[in-house]
Structure formats: structure tokens, C-alpha cells
Design a protein around this motif. Structure first.
Motif, PDB file in Angstrom:
ATOM      1  N   GLU A   1       1.429   0.798   3.515  1.00 34.30           N
ATOM      2  CA  GLU A   1       2.696   0.016   3.803  1.00 34.30           C
ATOM      3  C   GLU A   1       3.731   0.546   2.770  1.00 34.30           C
ATOM      4  O   GLU A   1       4.930  -0.478   2.733  1.00 34.30           O
ATOM      5  CB  GLU A   1       2.246  -1.568   3.822  1.00 34.30           C
ATOM      6  CG  GLU A   1       1.768  -2.369   4.611  1.00 34.30           C
ATOM      7  CD  GLU A   1      -0.352  -2.168   4.936  1.00 34.30           C
ATOM      8  OE1 GLU A   1      -0.362  -0.899   3.945  1.00 34.30           O
ATOM      9  OE2 GLU A   1      -0.772  -2.387   6.094  1.00 34.30           O
ATOM     10  N   LEU A   2       2.841   0.249   1.790  1.00 32.53           N
ATOM     11  CA  LEU A   2       4.058   0.995   0.512  1.00 32.53           C
ATOM     12  C   LEU A   2       5.029   2.149   1.226  1.00 32.53           C
ATOM     13  O   LEU A   2       6.110   2.421   0.962  1.00 32.53           O
ATOM     14  CB  LEU A   2       3.537   1.720  -0.612  1.00 32.53           C
ATOM     15  CG  LEU A   2       3.287   0.377  -1.477  1.00 32.53           C
ATOM     16  CD1 LEU A   2       1.777   0.417  -3.054  1.00 32.53           C
ATOM     17  CD2 LEU A   2       4.501  -0.496  -2.252  1.00 32.53           C
TER      18      LEU A   2
ATOM     19  N   PRO B   1      -1.921   3.744   0.903  1.00 32.33           N
ATOM     20  CA  PRO B   1      -0.792   2.730   0.700  1.00 32.33           C
ATOM     21  C   PRO B   1       0.207   2.709   1.923  1.00 32.33           C
ATOM     22  O   PRO B   1       1.780   3.441   1.637  1.00 32.33           O
ATOM     23  CB  PRO B   1      -0.028   3.072  -0.574  1.00 32.33           C
ATOM     24  CG  PRO B   1      -0.404   4.118  -0.937  1.00 32.33           C
ATOM     25  CD  PRO B   1      -1.253   4.589  -0.647  1.00 32.33           C
TER      26      PRO B   1
ATOM     27  N   GLN C   1       0.290  -1.232  -4.209  1.00 34.63           N
ATOM     28  CA  GLN C   1       0.099  -2.477  -2.976  1.00 34.63           C
ATOM     29  C   GLN C   1      -1.690  -2.944  -3.642  1.00 34.63           C
ATOM     30  O   GLN C   1      -2.589  -2.328  -3.180  1.00 34.63           O
ATOM     31  CB  GLN C   1       0.320  -2.442  -1.835  1.00 34.63           C
ATOM     32  CG  GLN C   1      -0.866  -1.433  -1.516  1.00 34.63           C
ATOM     33  CD  GLN C   1      -0.212  -1.010   0.225  1.00 34.63           C
ATOM     34  OE1 GLN C   1       0.535  -0.101   0.979  1.00 34.63           O
ATOM     35  NE2 GLN C   1      -1.290  -1.759   0.908  1.00 34.63           N
TER      36      GLN C   1
ATOM     37  N   LEU D   1       7.893  -5.828  -0.655  1.00 35.53           N
ATOM     38  CA  LEU D   1       7.884  -3.947  -0.956  1.00 35.53           C
ATOM     39  C   LEU D   1       8.949  -3.405  -1.100  1.00 35.53           C
ATOM     40  O   LEU D   1       8.692  -2.008  -1.635  1.00 35.53           O
ATOM     41  CB  LEU D   1       6.882  -3.826   0.413  1.00 35.53           C
ATOM     42  CG  LEU D   1       5.513  -4.095   1.193  1.00 35.53           C
ATOM     43  CD1 LEU D   1       5.337  -4.004   2.323  1.00 35.53           C
ATOM     44  CD2 LEU D   1       4.517  -2.580  -0.026  1.00 35.53           C
TER      45      LEU D   1
ATOM     46  N   LYS E   1      -2.828   2.167  -3.744  1.00 32.94           N
ATOM     47  CA  LYS E   1      -3.557   1.394  -2.747  1.00 32.94           C
ATOM     48  C   LYS E   1      -4.428   0.449  -3.165  1.00 32.94           C
ATOM     49  O   LYS E   1      -5.824   1.640  -3.953  1.00 32.94           O
ATOM     50  CB  LYS E   1      -3.857   1.242  -1.768  1.00 32.94           C
ATOM     51  CG  LYS E   1      -4.819   0.119  -0.429  1.00 32.94           C
ATOM     52  CD  LYS E   1      -4.843   0.742   0.430  1.00 32.94           C
ATOM     53  CE  LYS E   1      -5.751  -0.117   1.932  1.00 32.94           C
ATOM     54  NZ  LYS E   1      -5.765   0.955   3.053  1.00 32.94           N
TER      55      LYS E   1
ATOM     56  N   VAL F   1       2.689  -5.381  -5.227  1.00 35.52           N
ATOM     57  CA  VAL F   1       3.287  -6.587  -4.541  1.00 35.52           C
ATOM     58  C   VAL F   1       1.918  -6.857  -3.753  1.00 35.52           C
ATOM     59  O   VAL F   1       0.891  -5.578  -3.563  1.00 35.52           O
ATOM     60  CB  VAL F   1       4.006  -5.483  -4.133  1.00 35.52           C
ATOM     61  CG1 VAL F   1       3.335  -4.038  -3.087  1.00 35.52           C
ATOM     62  CG2 VAL F   1       4.309  -6.471  -3.239  1.00 35.52           C
ATOM     63  N   GLU F   2       1.535  -7.829  -3.374  1.00 34.63           N
ATOM     64  CA  GLU F   2       0.365  -8.283  -2.273  1.00 34.63           C
ATOM     65  C   GLU F   2       0.848  -7.496  -0.940  1.00 34.63           C
ATOM     66  O   GLU F   2       1.805  -8.334  -0.538  1.00 34.63           O
ATOM     67  CB  GLU F   2       0.653  -9.735  -2.631  1.00 34.63           C
ATOM     68  CG  GLU F   2      -1.369  -9.993  -2.373  1.00 34.63           C
ATOM     69  CD  GLU F   2      -1.538 -12.137  -2.297  1.00 34.63           C
ATOM     70  OE1 GLU F   2      -2.116 -11.599  -2.934  1.00 34.63           O
ATOM     71  OE2 GLU F   2      -1.540 -12.366  -1.681  1.00 34.63           O
ATOM     72  N   VAL F   3      -0.151  -6.847  -0.363  1.00 29.46           N
ATOM     73  CA  VAL F   3      -0.296  -6.791   0.897  1.00 29.46           C
ATOM     74  C   VAL F   3      -1.214  -7.083   1.384  1.00 29.46           C
ATOM     75  O   VAL F   3      -3.389  -6.955   1.059  1.00 29.46           O
ATOM     76  CB  VAL F   3      -0.386  -5.009   1.527  1.00 29.46           C
ATOM     77  CG1 VAL F   3      -0.196  -5.104   3.083  1.00 29.46           C
ATOM     78  CG2 VAL F   3       1.251  -4.782   0.508  1.00 29.46           C
TER      79      VAL F   3
ATOM     80  N   PRO G   1      -3.606  -4.593   4.472  1.00 26.20           N
ATOM     81  CA  PRO G   1      -3.384  -3.397   5.196  1.00 26.20           C
ATOM     82  C   PRO G   1      -3.655  -3.100   5.811  1.00 26.20           C
ATOM     83  O   PRO G   1      -5.430  -3.524   6.366  1.00 26.20           O
ATOM     84  CB  PRO G   1      -3.715  -3.106   3.103  1.00 26.20           C
ATOM     85  CG  PRO G   1      -4.614  -4.028   3.021  1.00 26.20           C
ATOM     86  CD  PRO G   1      -4.534  -5.345   3.260  1.00 26.20           C
TER      87      PRO G   1
END
Lengths: 223, 240
Positions: free
Chosen positions: B34-35, B32, B195, B8, B162, B221-223, B226
Motif C-alpha cells: 500500500e505504501l 509494503p 504501514q 497513505l 510493513k 499509517v494504519e492499513v 494489507p
């Protein structure tokens, strides 16, 4: 029957006019209630601004999928034949004239069809959402509302005093006391509570109503 | 070509002070998280990015996501249609204190401005807001007897998006109504950061199912799991 229709009864009355197969957008809050009162045999297809057509009732508590919500951020379910799309397509459906009916709440509606339903003035944080788009494009733009404000002032007025959402956009008004069309820049009375005289209704209406020969009774079931 | 980045922090690198940042999502759906939180981590570690102009339908909820960015002091201005939510405290406090700017845009106009930005259309006319305070100062024109307001495109330096599936070329699918603004923003930003719940090999997404073609995507990027804003709200989570 009580002296005025409840919100549920106003929503019920508005629902009776939605044709089978109509594409309908219901404003957030009170108008969402209209979906519950579709007459048997008439199945509307509901649109929500955030990109869903043909959604159904709310899921049971605990069954929510928060990627599946309506414009009011409430959890919804899908009916068979639902579709997802992005926001530009969603508002293309709105402005492009593809919706049959939009039903919105209001602070004020004027006899020329002007609508004020997004701001009560400069105080606080302004928020408009999709209201200014929704009032353009639907073939019918209806308003559901109490006939008067909490302090008893008319919500149906000659000219709006609050900030406008749209100019000349409303075609029909369903209130706690009456059903009126907006035609030629005037409120035309179509139905009123049978217990109420035209004079008493006029007294709580802020613009002079046009009175056609036929005025129906506004009657809703106990809900 | 492989657009995946390792984590991330790498995904959100290069977002600078004063940039215009689009953030996908409508309320919690498609946000999104996490981002956004990775960007907050970056700000806490380095003091940057700040003075951001953030484009989103809303202006944050509770103490997570965009609301946490506002609380952290990273946001100079919001461009949105509806800066209200179940818990709008973060934006409301700063707005009433005069510490954050607001450009209020009708929702369909916001979507179309972003679409226009991605499509190379500098301006367009819409009936929305004609005759209202929101149209003040904007050019108006009459077409076929009806009045329309001129609106300009909206572009961004970066977008946080996302997605559900991404292949390594950046082709994306979305989950249910989490799509909303994201395909438009992916096209309207110079640097589109995604993500995805799962990253797959090119060919694993049926071309018929691709919603955002990879040409609009720069980093993935893989989450894998989420979090959803609504669920975090209910758990009372605060990202401070």
C-alpha cells in the motif's frame, strides 16, 4: 538399479549423512528435496535465509500463509520450537559458523573445493541471492548434482570455468554416480555405483580422483 | 508524541527525486504494497519522485509493488541480491534495454550493509564473495589466515516498512517471516515510514515483544487489511 541415481536418490543419499539435531540450510530448488528423506530418528532443524529456524513441510494447497515462506518463496509451515529473526541475524548464523551443513546445487565444482553455482556467464540478468554467503561458515558445505552436464560434460572439474560462488568451500559432493570428499585439493572417491568401474567413473570426471583402499557402494532405494 | 499520519498520501510525502529508498520485504512477505502504491500515485499526480535508487532483496514481481514502480519509470537503479521472481518482466526488460542500473549484492552482505548503515559502522569485512567477480575492485584483507572482502555501509533517505502492530511511538512488531530486512532498514533510513495493520496505544505492546524500537520510526499509517503480493499475483492484479 538404473545407470545413475535420480535426483530424489541423490537427495536421499545426502540426507543420510545429516546428524540428529543438525542445523541445516538447503539451497533453493533441487536441494530442498533433501528434507523429505531424513532418516527415522534423525531430526534436522532447517534454516532459511529469510529468517526462520525449524520450518516443516509445505502446507496443503489453499492453506498457504504468504508471510511464511522459504528462501525459494515457497509456502512453509512451522514445527514446534520454530523461531523468527531478521536478515542480519539470519546471515550471522550462516557466516558465524553456526550451521552444521549447507547443501547446494552446482554448475561446476573444482577439485580444490571452488564452487560455481550462481551464473552461467554474462548473458541475461545476474542474480546471486544468498549463495555467496552460504558457502562460508557452515561446518560442511555439500553439493548435490548430476555427475555430468546435460551434454555429458564433467561437472567435477580441475578448475571452474564459470564465475565462482566461493573459493575452496565445498567439502563433499554427492552425484548421480558417486560420493566424493574434497581433501587436500583433490576429489577422494568414497562411494560409487556398484555397477560402474572406477575407469568409467574417471572418464566422466574432469579431475583425477584419489582412490582410497576402501570404496563403498553407492546404493539408494527406489524412490 | 504521536507519529501517526492521517493517510497513505501523507505517509509518503517528501520523498524526492534521486533519493535512496529502502523497501522492506523478501519477495511478497513483508512487502509494503500500500505504501509503494501510494508513492506511485504521488508520481502519477506530480511526476515525482523519480530517479530513485531502490534497495530490496528482489526487483519486483508481476505488475504490482516494486515492479509497478519500475514500470512507471520511477526507478533508476536497484540494489538487490536476486532480481528474479515468478514474473520478473518489469525489471528484466528495462535492464536488458540498459534503462535501469543494478548493483548486485550477496544477500547476507546486503543485510549486513544495511545493518551497518543503521548502526554507524562505515565498513566491515565478510568472507562472502572473496575470489569472485562480485568482489572485484573491493579491498581484501587477511584475518587469522582467511581472506575477507571489505564492504561499506548502506544508508537510505527513506524506508517503506510493513509492520503488524505499531504503537503511536513507533514501536513495531512484525508478522512471521515478514520481518526479514525491515528492522535493519528502519534503522538505516533517515525517514522511516511504516504501514501497520493495527496502531495501538503506548503500553499495548509488551516491551518484551517489541522488535523495532520506536526511535527508528518517523511516520506510521494504519492499513487495516494489507494486501499480500503473492495473493495479488494470483488474482492477476496490475497496478498501472
Amino acid at each position: 538399479m538404473s545407470a545413475k541415481l535420480s535426483n530424489a536418490q541423490i537427495a536421499w543419499r545426502a540426507a543420510q549423512d545429516i546428524e540428529d539435531g543438525a542445523y541445516v540450510n538447503l539451497g533453493i530448488g533441487f536441494p530442498e528435496m533433501v528434507a523429505k528423506f531424513q532418516p527415522p530418528g534423525k531430526q534436522a532443524i532447517f534454516h532459511t535465509e529469510n529468517g526462520v529456524l525449524n520450518f516443516g513441510e509445505a502446507p496443503a494447497e489453499g492453506e498457504e500463509d504468504w508471510d511464511l515462506i522459504n528462501a525459494g518463496k515457497k509456502a512453509i509451515t512451522l514445527r514446534p520450537g520454530a523461531a523468527f529473526f531478521h536478515h542480519a541475524d539470519s546471515f550471522g548464523m550462516v557466516r558465524g559458523g553456526h550451521l552444521d551443513v549447507a547443501i547446494l546445487g552446482t554448475y561446476e565444482v573444482a577439485e580444490n573445493g571452488d564452487l560455481a553455482n550462481w551464473s552461467t556467464g554474462p548473458k541475461g540478468v545476474p542474480a546471486v541471492g544468498g549463495a555467496m554467503d552460504l558457502v562460508h561458515g557452515a561446518k560442511r558445505v555439500a553439493v548435490i548434482t548430476d555427475h555430468v552436464t546435460k551434454d555429458g560434460k564433467p561437472k567435477l572439474v580441475k578448475k571452474c570455468t564459470l564465475p565462482l560462488t566461493g573459493v575452496g568451500c565445498v567439502t563433499r559432493v554427492y552425484t548421480s554416480l558417486a560420493v566424493l570428499d574434497i581433501e587436500g585439493g583433490r576429489f577422494v572417491l568414497r562411494e560409487k555405483l556398484p555397477t560402474m568401474s572406477v575407469a568409467d567413473l574417471q572418464a566422466v570426471t574432469g579431475a583425477e580422483m584419489v582412490l582410497p583402499d576402501q570404496i563403498g557402494d553407492l546404493v539408494a532405494p527406489e524412490l | 508524541m504521536d507519529k501517526t499520519v492521517p493517510d497513505l498520501a501523507a505517509a509518503v510525502s517528501g520523498i524526492e527525486d534521486g533519493m535512496v529508498l529502502m523497501v522492506g520485504g523478501f519477495g511478497g512477505s513483508g512487502a509494503p504494497i500500500e505504501l509503494i502504491h501510494a508513492l506511485i500515485d504521488c508520481f502519477k499526480a506530480t511526476g515525482s519522485p523519480k530517479n530513485l535508487t531502490v534497495v530490496n532483496n528482489n526487483a519486483g514481481n508481476g505488475r504490482i509493488g516494486i515492479a509497478a514502480m519500475i514500470d512507471a519509470g520511477m526507478v533508476a537503479k536497484m540494489i538487490c541480491s536476486f532480481p528474479r521472481s515468478a514474473d520478473p518482466r518489469a525489471f528484466t526488460e528495462k535492464y536488458l534495454a540498459g534503462d535501469i542500473g543494478l548493483e548486485l549484492v550477496p544477500q547476507g552482505t546486503l543485510a549486513e550493509r544495511i545493518r551497518a548503515g543503521g548502526a554507524g559502522i562505515p565498513a566491515f569485512y565478510t568472507p562472502a564473495s572473496y575470489g569472485t567477480d562480485v568482489a572485484k575492485g573491493k579491498p581484501v584483507a587477511e584475518f587469522d589466515g582467511k581472506h575477507y572482502v571489505q564492504e561499506r555501509w548502506l544508508k537510505a533517505d527513506a524506508a517503506l516498512i510493513k509492520a503488524e502492530l505499531a504503537d503511536t511511538l513507533g514501536n513495531l512488531t512484525y508478522r512471521k517471516a515478514a520481518r526479514n530486512f525491515s528492522p535493519l532498514m528502519a534503522a538505516a533510513a533517515k525517514l522511516t515510514i511504516v504501514q501497520a495493520t493495527r496502531i495501538v496505544t503506548p503500553g499495548d505492546i509488551d516491551p518484551e515483544q517489541v522488535v523495532t524500537p520506536g526511535i527508528f520510526v518517523n511516520r506510521i499509517v494504519e492499513v487495516a487489511e494489507p494486501r499480500q503480493e503473492e495473493a495479488l499475483m494470483r488474482e492477476g492484479v496490475a497496478y498501472v
